[in-house]
Structure formats: structure tokens, C-alpha cells
Write an enzyme that holds these catalytic residues in place. Structure first.
Site, PDB file in Angstrom:
ATOM      1  N   GLU A   1       2.574   0.667   2.578  1.00  0.00           N
ATOM      2  CA  GLU A   1       3.656   0.603   1.582  1.00  0.00           C
ATOM      3  C   GLU A   1       3.697  -0.733   0.863  1.00  0.00           C
ATOM      4  O   GLU A   1       4.721  -1.117   0.310  1.00  0.00           O
ATOM      5  CB  GLU A   1       5.020   0.883   2.235  1.00  0.00           C
TER       6      GLU A   1
ATOM      7  N   ASP B   1      -2.269   6.141  -3.857  1.00  0.00           N
ATOM      8  CA  ASP B   1      -2.409   7.036  -2.724  1.00  0.00           C
ATOM      9  C   ASP B   1      -3.448   8.090  -3.088  1.00  0.00           C
ATOM     10  O   ASP B   1      -3.322   8.764  -4.123  1.00  0.00           O
ATOM     11  CB  ASP B   1      -1.084   7.724  -2.410  1.00  0.00           C
TER      12      ASP B   1
END
Length: 534
Positions: free
Chosen positions: A190, A358
Site C-alpha cells: 500500500e 496493481d
């Protein structure tokens, strides 16, 4: 002609540990969907680029917990069952629509069936069921650059320094185990960063660089995949010749007080890819993710218009969608080139665009994203204006001298830790703190344990690693799978506490032995690790 600058694509992939922990809508099919829709087509693309270019052109990070699942025989056989099931569902849909004389839906259903057959063939025949092995082969040819990440994708800024160290050390060892590479770069889950502890850990692990979100360097608004924009402080002062703050991310920096290099995500190009509201994925021609057939669960509709209810979506047109992907790829390449040209003219040096995403965005969340990515990478390979590179390759000839200090940050909502730490997840972090204290007692006695006590301590260590995964608080906060995440967290917590206390006391009652048997069968990750390192 001289390049305007460089472009570095960084693909990070992670799915939580789902082995024998549910199937649908939450569980193993998360992994299987990503395998069929993202990992196989992206591996195909990376292999194609490797044939046409020398040197690494893409940086890749796979979380160890995902790599372990992809390498697991049970999960590999379950994947083949999954694609066969989906293919049969598509064939039944095609038969149903043909009986109803709906040729368009029948054709779309046949397209689904053909793709699942293709995915099964590529997985079983071409990749021999071993996707981590395919990545390792690309790495051995130096076609990709591997980045390490924490073992179970733990959110490092909120862990104790010692537990963050265990997570990151195992992450580096997993990279060597699965891919045969000692990583130079790190993907902080993250993009979560905290000054002090994290750079100490990365330095100990031999890491040279890591990546942060835009606002950590440039300040301003954090526009992220996980929430609306929020004002962030960024660095106190931007060193070097960067007269325009929005261009501050087009160069790397030395982290103040260390030899670590910091790269930052370029927001201008990233927003075109991340945003369903203003970027490419929201185009009306692309396949709608959220509307599914009531019988098979397959997707037959297009976005149409973002403002329409799902029931008003029109049927998907693969030809129109393929055309849009080509056009958007051309637009992206021009955007990259023009942004690098503007930076060169403004700063009198060549810039670098860091493009971290991602991996699951391409093919899974954005169906046409895999095709779009292939077009982009093929075009950039041939474009004389832009040099394709990776962060590590770039540093070989562009070691920064300008230093920068950055604050705590992430690419979550608000640019800080609130996506993972808030009133809804406070109890999780309190429970985790108690578990870490119990683990310290267990570690201090570990050298004296034998037999069943040692087996319980080993499995307790695995349960603690799973307990630390960032997925559980994230899924609670976003409400994507709140009940499932709470159930998983509580199960790992109960198993950890039961096994740790039994190991410490030597009281191997029926409850403890049953917990060991159940947990060891289900949570068998990292069985290759020296148990003393868990």
C-alpha cells in the site's frame, strides 16, 4: 534522436491467503479469477516483450503469500477445476441463448468459453501449471526486475519494528526461493511508509530503493485508488531543479540520512489508468465489471454510461472495446512522451516516469486492460522518444544526489494510515498488539521446545503472519468483504493464541491438538522457511 526521458512500469500483485478458506464470493476464486484474467495474459505479454528486447523492461512484485498459493499443488488443481466449470457455464449460456434466438448473447457466451479453454491450455501446457516458475525464467533471462514485498502483505508502518523486520526479511527470502533473485528494490504494501524503522529494515535486507505515492514527494492532493483526494503535506522542500511541483516525481531522490533511493508514482499518467471516473476504464465500450448474468455469473454487458444503473447497461461489443483499447494505448504513449518532453524543457534534464499499478487491474478489474497494456508496451519498445527501463536499471546510470525527507504516508485514503487504522479496525490492532506480546514470550522459550510443542509454535508463527495481513482491516474499512475479513482475522487470532499458549505450557489437550491439525492442513504457507525465522 536523444530520448525525452524514461518510463518504468512496476506491476505489483497480491491476493490474500485463501487456500481452503472459502470459495465464492470470498475465498479461493479470488486467486483463480486473477490467474485466468490477469496473470496468464500478463505473463504472455512479458514473454513477448522478452523476445523483442534485451534487458529488463518491466519491474514485477508478487507477494510471497500469493506466490506460495500459485506454487501450491492443491491450488493448481483447483484452478483447472475452476476454468473447466466456467467454460461449461459459458457453453450452457450459449445453448440457452441460441434456443432463445439471441445470437449476440450466444456469441458472447461462446467467446467466454473459448477464453477459458485458452487459459486452461496456457496454464497446463505452456506454463506447466507453474506460474511462479514462469516468472523465475523471465528473471533468469533478465527480462524482468523483481521487487520484494512483505511476507503476507502486512501494512508495515503500523507493525512493531521487529514484526516488520520479520515480514520484510521473509519477503526477501521468498523472492529468492520462488524466483532465484535477491531483490534490490522493495514494494512497500500500500506504499505504506514510516520514517526510521522502515529504512533501517530495508537497509538490513540489502534493499536499494522503494516506491512511494505522489503526494509523499510532491505534496498536494492524494488521488488514490482507495478513496477521494485529500490534502497531504508531502516533502518539506523539493531539492534540485524542479520548478513545477507536479513534476517533482519525475526524478528519484536519496532518502535523507540513508543510501536508500525513493521513487514516486507519477499522478498525471497514473490517473488515466486508475480512475474509472476520468480515466480509460470508464469508457462506455469497455466491459462492465459489476453486472453479471443471473444464471452463470458471466459478464455480457458494457459500461455504456457510468451514470446508468446496471439494469440499463447495453450488450458488450468486443470489436468496439478492442478498438478503444488501441486508441487509449496510443493516447497514453503520447501522454508519456509529451510529459517527459515538458520536463526536459523545464528542468534541462531527462526525467523518469514511474508507473506502479496493481497487476490485477489489467484483465480482472479492467477487462481490456491486459490488451491495453500489451499495446502500450509494444509501442514504447519501438518509440525512440522514450526509453523503457526499470527502477534498478535506471539507477545504474542515474544515481541521485539530491536528498529528501518524507513523512508517514501511503496510497490509501487521505495519504496516511486511515484506510487500515480507524474506529472500525481499532479492535484488530489492539488484538494484534496482544498477539505480538504473546509471541515474544513464545520466541524467548523456543529453543527449549520439542515435539508437539515445537510444531505448535511453528504453526502459531504462521497464524501470526496471516493475522498481520493488511487485507483484513482493508476489507473491513471498504466494506468489500467485512464479515469475511472479520471472520478470518478472528480465526487466525484464535488459532494463534491456542497454539502459542499450548506450546508455552506444554498442555497438549484435545483442543490444542485439533487446532494444530486443522490449521496445519489449511494454513500450510512458507513450509520452506527455517521455522526459527518465522
Amino acid at each position: 534522436m536523444p530520448h525525452f526521458g524514461s518510463f518504468a512500469l512496476v506491476l505489483h500483485s497480491h491476493i490474500p491467503y485463501c487456500r481452503k478458506s472459502g470459495v465464492w464470493p470470498f475465498g479461493e476464486e479470488w486467486v483463480f479469477e486473477a490467474m485466468a484474467e490477469t496473470y496468464i495474459p500478463v505473463l504472455d505479454m512479458l514473454s513477448e516483450i522478452a523476445e523483442s528486447a534485451s534487458g529488463p523492461r518491466v519491474a514485477v512484485s508478487l507477494s510471497p503469500v500469493l506466490a506460495d498459493q500459485l506454487a501450491d499443488g492443491y491450488m493448481q488443481s483447483r484452478f483447472l477445476e475452476y476454468v473447466e466449470m466456467r467454460k461449461k457455464a459459458a457453453v450452457r449460456d450459449a445453448d440457452r441463448h441460441e434456443a432463445e434466438h439471441d445470437d449476440r448473447l450466444a456469441s458472447l457466451a461462446r467467446g467466454h468459453a473459448e477464453y477459458y479453454e485458452y487459459a486452461a491450455d496456457r496454464f497446463a501446457d505452456h506454463y506447466r501449471g507453474d506460474l511462479p516458475g514462469a516468472v523465475a525464467r523471465l528473471a533468469s533471462r533478465k527480462a524482468v526486475e523483481l521487487l520484494a514485498t512483505s511476507a503476507t502483505h502486512a501494512y508495515l508502518p503500523l507493525l512493531s519494528e521487529e514484526r516488520a523486520r520479520v515480514q520484510m526479511r521473509l519477503g526477501c527470502e521468498a523472492c529468492e526461493r520462488h524466483f532465484g533473485v535477491r531483490p534490490r528494490g522493495a514494494w512497500l504494501p500500500e506504499c505504506g511508509y514510516r520514517p526510521g524503522a522502515i529504512e533501517r529494515i530495508l537497509t538490513e535486507c540489502g534493499i536499494d530503493y522503494f516506491i512511494v505515492d505522489t503526494h509523499a514527494v510532491a505534496g498536494g492532493a492524494a488521488r488514490v485508488a482507495y478513496g477521494v483526494e485529500s490534502k497531504c503535506s508531502g516533502a518539506d522542500e523539493l531539492p534540485g531543479p524542479v520548478p513545477i511541483p507536479s513534476m517533482a516525481t519525475l526524478r528519484p531522490y536519496l532518502l535523507s540520512g540513508s543510501q536508500l533511493v525513493v521513487f514516486a508514482r507519477d499522478e498525471v499518467t497514473a490517473s488515466q489508468v486508475w480512475s474509472r471516473e476520468t480515466g480509460y476504464p470508464g469508457d462506455g465500450n469497455y466491459r462492465e465489471f459489476h453486472r453479471r448474468d443471473s444464471v452463470s455469473g458471466l459478464q455480457y454487458w458494457k459500461v455504456t454510461n457510468k451514470l446508468l444503473d446496471l439494469g440499463q447497461k447495453q450488450l458488450y461489443d468486443p470489436v468496439a472495446a478492442a478498438g478503444a483499447a488501441c486508441e487509449h494505448a496510443r493516447h497514453f504513449v503520447e501522454l508519456v512522451a509529451s510529459r517527459l518532453a515538458r520536463y526536459r524543457d523545464a528542468c534541462d534534464e531527462q526525467g523518469l516516469i514511474i508507473a506502479p499499478y496493481d497487476m490485477e487491474l489489467f484483465g480482472h478489474w479492467w477487462h481490456e486492460g491486459a490488451a491495453w497494456l500489451r499495446h502500450v508496451m509494444c509501442a514504447l519498445t519501438e518509440d525512440e522518444r522514450v526509453a523503457l527501463t526499470t527502477p534498478g536499471t535506471y539507477l545504474l546510470s542515474h544515481r541521485p544526489s539530491a536528498q529528501i525527507s518524507i513523512d508517514e504516508c501511503s496510497w490509501g485514503h487521505g495519504g496516511k494510515h486511515g484506510t487500515w487504522a480507524n474506529s472500525d479496525t481499532k479492535w484488530m490492532w489492539e488484538s494484534l498488539a496482544r498477539a505480538e506480546a504473546l509471541n515474544q514470550s513464545l520466541c524467548s522459550k523456543r529453543g527449549t521446545l520439542r515435539g508437539a510443542s515445537l510444531a505448535m509454535a511453528d504453526q502459531a508463527a504462521r497464524e501470526l503472519l496471516l493475522l498481520e495481513a493488511s487485507d483484513w482491516p482493508f476489507l473491513v474499512t471498504t466494506r468489500q468483504a467485512k464479515e469475511y475479513a472479520e471472520e478470518r482475522f478472528l480465526r487466525h487470532l484464535e488459532d494463534f493464541e491456542t497454539l502459542a499458549r499450548a506450546a508455552l505450557t506444554g498442555a497438549h489437550d484435545d483442543e490444542a491438538l485439533a487446532a494444530l491439525s486443522s490449521a496445519a492442513s489449511r494454513d500450510s504457507l512458507f513450509d520452506w522457511v527455517d521455522s526459527e525465522k518465522l
